[in-house]
Design an enzyme around this catalytic site. Structure first.
Site, PDB file in Angstrom:
ATOM      1  N   TYR A   1      49.854 -14.604   2.614  1.00 46.01           N
ATOM      2  CA  TYR A   1      50.351 -13.814   1.479  1.00 46.01           C
ATOM      3  C   TYR A   1      51.210 -12.653   2.015  1.00 46.01           C
ATOM      4  O   TYR A   1      50.876 -12.054   3.045  1.00 46.01           O
ATOM      5  CB  TYR A   1      49.150 -13.287   0.687  1.00 46.01           C
ATOM      6  CG  TYR A   1      49.538 -12.385  -0.444  1.00 46.01           C
ATOM      7  CD1 TYR A   1      50.105 -12.901  -1.607  1.00 46.01           C
ATOM      8  CD2 TYR A   1      49.358 -11.008  -0.347  1.00 46.01           C
ATOM      9  CE1 TYR A   1      50.479 -12.061  -2.634  1.00 46.01           C
ATOM     10  CE2 TYR A   1      49.732 -10.167  -1.377  1.00 46.01           C
ATOM     11  CZ  TYR A   1      50.293 -10.702  -2.524  1.00 46.01           C
ATOM     12  OH  TYR A   1      50.663  -9.877  -3.537  1.00 46.01           O
TER      13      TYR A   1
ATOM     14  N   ARG B   1      32.001   5.463  -6.181  1.00 47.06           N
ATOM     15  CA  ARG B   1      32.852   4.959  -5.085  1.00 47.06           C
ATOM     16  C   ARG B   1      32.068   4.016  -4.180  1.00 47.06           C
ATOM     17  O   ARG B   1      32.639   3.173  -3.511  1.00 47.06           O
ATOM     18  CB  ARG B   1      33.447   6.124  -4.277  1.00 47.06           C
ATOM     19  CG  ARG B   1      34.221   5.689  -3.043  1.00 47.06           C
ATOM     20  CD  ARG B   1      35.280   6.688  -2.609  1.00 47.06           C
ATOM     21  NE  ARG B   1      34.783   8.045  -2.538  1.00 47.06           N
ATOM     22  CZ  ARG B   1      33.975   8.508  -1.576  1.00 47.06           C
ATOM     23  NH1 ARG B   1      33.587   7.726  -0.586  1.00 47.06           N
ATOM     24  NH2 ARG B   1      33.565   9.759  -1.599  1.00 47.06           N
TER      25      ARG B   1
ATOM     26  N   ASP C   1      41.245 -16.738   3.092  1.00 47.54           N
ATOM     27  CA  ASP C   1      41.717 -16.308   1.768  1.00 47.54           C
ATOM     28  C   ASP C   1      41.701 -17.551   0.872  1.00 47.54           C
ATOM     29  O   ASP C   1      42.475 -18.485   1.054  1.00 47.54           O
ATOM     30  CB  ASP C   1      43.134 -15.718   1.881  1.00 47.54           C
ATOM     31  CG  ASP C   1      43.661 -15.177   0.546  1.00 47.54           C
ATOM     32  OD1 ASP C   1      43.186 -15.645  -0.518  1.00 47.54           O
ATOM     33  OD2 ASP C   1      44.563 -14.315   0.558  1.00 47.54           O
TER      34      ASP C   1
ATOM     35  N   LYS D   1      43.969 -12.990  -9.690  1.00 53.06           N
ATOM     36  CA  LYS D   1      44.601 -14.271  -9.996  1.00 53.06           C
ATOM     37  C   LYS D   1      43.644 -15.175 -10.775  1.00 53.06           C
ATOM     38  O   LYS D   1      43.266 -14.839 -11.876  1.00 53.06           O
ATOM     39  CB  LYS D   1      45.098 -14.916  -8.700  1.00 53.06           C
ATOM     40  CG  LYS D   1      45.830 -13.958  -7.753  1.00 53.06           C
ATOM     41  CD  LYS D   1      47.159 -13.491  -8.315  1.00 53.06           C
ATOM     42  CE  LYS D   1      47.774 -12.368  -7.476  1.00 53.06           C
ATOM     43  NZ  LYS D   1      47.872 -12.656  -6.048  1.00 53.06           N
TER      44      LYS D   1
HETATM   45  C1  LIG Z   1      47.945 -11.898  -4.940  1.00 52.86           C
HETATM   46  C2  LIG Z   1      47.358 -12.338  -3.668  1.00 52.86           C
HETATM   47  C3  LIG Z   1      46.788 -11.414  -2.777  1.00 52.86           C
HETATM   48  C4  LIG Z   1      46.796  -9.920  -3.054  1.00 52.86           C
HETATM   49  O1  LIG Z   1      46.044  -9.610  -4.177  1.00 52.86           O
HETATM   50  P1  LIG Z   1      46.299  -8.295  -5.095  1.00 52.86           P
HETATM   51  O2  LIG Z   1      45.166  -8.387  -6.069  1.00 52.86           O
HETATM   52  O3  LIG Z   1      47.655  -8.435  -5.699  1.00 52.86           O
HETATM   53  O4  LIG Z   1      46.214  -7.132  -4.190  1.00 52.86           O
HETATM   54  C5  LIG Z   1      46.233 -11.887  -1.613  1.00 52.86           C
HETATM   55  N1  LIG Z   1      46.230 -13.202  -1.315  1.00 52.86           N
HETATM   56  C6  LIG Z   1      46.774 -14.122  -2.127  1.00 52.86           C
HETATM   57  C7  LIG Z   1      46.755 -15.547  -1.732  1.00 52.86           C
HETATM   58  C8  LIG Z   1      47.359 -13.725  -3.327  1.00 52.86           C
HETATM   59  O5  LIG Z   1      47.919 -14.629  -4.131  1.00 52.86           O
END
Ligand SMILES: *Cc1c(COP(=O)(O)O)cnc(C)c1O
Length: 397
Positions: free
Chosen positions: A113, A60, A185, A210
C-alpha cells in the site's frame, strides 16, 4: 456461550465480541464517549492501571466500545489478541515502530500500500531501519532476501492496484527460518476470504476503513495475532496517541455485522464481472485472482476461500485520457480514492494508490496508465455489467 467453537464467519460477524449483555441490558454495543473511568478506591484504580484487574482508565489507552471491535476482529482472524488504531496507517506505523529497532532490517515487496511504501522508504530509514523491497512476483528472490537476515517480514496479498498474490505459507516458513516476525496486511482479502494466522503468520492487520467497516463512513485500523507482539504494538500506540475513536468503533462494529454477507456477495459479483471484462474486446487485461489466467490463481485457490471484491483492468489504448473518458461514462460507481464499500468505486492509480509516482515510475512498476481500479460493491451484478458495457462501448476507447 451462544455459539460453538466451530462457529462460522457469518455467526462471528454478528455475535463475535457481543455475546454477553451490555449496560442496561442493551442488545447493541453502547458508545462510551467518556474519556475517563472513575474509581472510588485507590487500590482498585491501581490494580486496573497495572492491568491486574480488567477495566478501563483513560480513552487513549482503552475504551469499552473499541474493545468490542478489537474482539470481533480477533475472533474472525482466529488470533490470541488484538489492538486497534485510528486508521490503517496508524496501526501499520505502530507495528513497524514498535517491533523493529535501529540497525535492524525489514523485508517486504514493491507493491505494498502506498502509505506503507512511504514508511519503508522515507521514515524507517531515518530511524536506522532499512527495508528491502522485492519484486512481488518473484518468490525465490523474496526468499533469498529473507535468508540474508531480517527482523520483520511484511507481506500484503492481494496487492494494490495490480492484485498480485503472495504465497503466505511459503514465505512465512522462510521468514520464521530466518527468525523474523511475519506480518500480513489482510485488508483486500478480509478474514472472510483469508486467515493468515492459519497459514503461520504472527500478526495480521487491516485498514478497517475498507471492507471491515464496509460503509465508507469511519476510519480505523486493527492488528491481531500473538499476544506478546500485540502487547508491544499496543504499548507504542497508547503513547503515539493514534487511538480509535469510540464512535468510529461503533460504526465499524455495525458495518461488520454484515461482513460475511457483503464479502460473499462481493466475491460473486467480482468473479462474474472479471469474466465479463476478460471477454470484452475493449479490455486489454483483467487483474483478478479468481480468473484462471491470473498468474497467482493456484496460490489464491489454496489460501483464499473467495477471491475478494477488488480487481483492476486496463483499457486498450495508452493514455490517461482514455481512462478519463471511460470513468466519465461510468455511472454506477463513485470515482473516489477509497475501496471496500457497499457501493462500487472506481479510480485510477494516478489519483489513488500511486498518486505520488510519475508516469515513468508507474510504468516501471508495471502499472498501465489506463488501469482502472474497480472495487466491486453489493449492487445487482447485471446492473454493474450493463453499466460497464455502456461505458466501454462509447467512443474514444
Ligand atoms: C487503505 C489501506 C491502508 C491504509 O489504511 P487507512 O485506514 O487509509 O489509513 C493500508 N493497507 C491497505 C491494503 C489499504 O487498502
Amino acid at each position: 456461550m451462544r455459539y460453538g467453537k466451530n462457529a462460522g464467519k457469518g455467526t462471528l460477524s454478528v455475535w463475535g465480541g457481543e455475546e454477553s449483555a451490555f449496560a442496561e441490558r442493551s442488545t447493541q454495543v453502547p458508545v462510551f464517549m467518556g474519556v475517563a473511568h472513575a474509581y472510588e478506591e485507590l487500590d482498585e484504580w491501581i490494580d486496573v492501571s497495572l492491568g491486574k484487574k480488567p477495566g478501563h482508565i483513560y480513552g487513549r489507552n482503552t475504551n469499552p466500545t473499541v474493545r468490542v471491535f478489537e474482539e470481533k476482529v480477533r475472533l474472525l482472524e482466529g488470533a490470541e489478541a488484538a489492538t486497534s488504531a485510528a486508521t490503517g496507517m496508524g496501526i501499520i506505523s505502530s507495528v513497524l515502530c514498535s517491533l523493529v529497532d535501529p540497525g535492524e532490517r525489514v523485508v517486504s515487496i514493491k507493491d505494498t500500500y502506498g502509505g506503507t511504501t512511504v514508511l519503508f522508504q522515507e521514515f524507517l530509514p531515518r530511524q536506522g531501519v532499512t527495508a528491502a523491497l522485492c519484486d512481488t512476483t518473484d518468490h525465490d528472490a523474496i526468499e533469498e532476501e529473507i535468508a540474508k537476515g531480517c527482523k520483520l517480514l511484511y507481506l500484503e496479498t492481494p496487492t494494490n492496484p495490480t492484485i498480485k498474490i503472495l504465497d503466505i505459507e511459503r514465505l512465512t516458513k522462510a521468514g520464521h527460518k530466518a527468525g523474523a516476525i511475519v506480518v500480513v496486511d489482510n485488508t483486500f482479502a478480509t478474514p472472510i476470504n483469508q486467515n493468515p494466522i492459519e497459514l503461520g503468520a504472527d500478526l495480521v492487520l487491516h485498514s478497517a476503513t475498507k471492507f471491515l467497516g464496509g460503509h465508507a463512513d469511519a476510519l480505523g485500523g486493527v492488528v491481531c495475532g500473538k499476544a506478546e507482539l500485540v502487547k508491544k504494538v499496543y504499548h507504542y500506540r497508547e503513547i503515539n496517541g493514534a487511538a480509535l475513536a469510540p464512535m468510529s468503533a461503533y460504526l465499524l462494529l455495525r458495518g461488520m455485522k454484515t461482513l460475511s454477507l457483503r464479502i460473499n456477495r462481493q466475491n460473486e459479483n467480482a468473479l462474474a464481472i472479471a469474466r465479463f471484462l476478460e471477454a470484452h474486446p475493449s479490455i486489454d487485461r483483467v487483474f483478478y485472482p479468481g480468473l484462471e489466467s491470473h498468474p497467482g490463481h493456484t496460490i489464491a485457490r489454496r489460501q483464499m476461500r473467495g477471491f475478494g471484491g477488488m480487481m483492476s483492468f486496463s483499457l486498450k489504448g495508452e493514455s490517461l485520457e482514455a481512462a478519463n473518458r471511460f470513468l466519465r461514462r461510468l455511472r454506477l460507481a463513485h470515482k473516489a480514492a477509497n475501496l471496500g464499500a457497499v457501493e462500487t468505486i472506481a479510480g485510477v492509480p494516478a489519483t489513488t494508490s500511486h498518486v505520488e509516482c510519475t508516469a515513468e515510475e508507474r510504468k516501471a512498476l508495471g502499472i498501465p496508465e489506463t488501469l482502472i481500479r474497480y472495487s466491486v460493491g453489493i449492487e445487482d451484478v447485471q446492473d454493474l455489467m450493463d453499466d460497464l458495457a455502456q461505458a466501454l462501448n462509447g467512443p474514444g476507447l
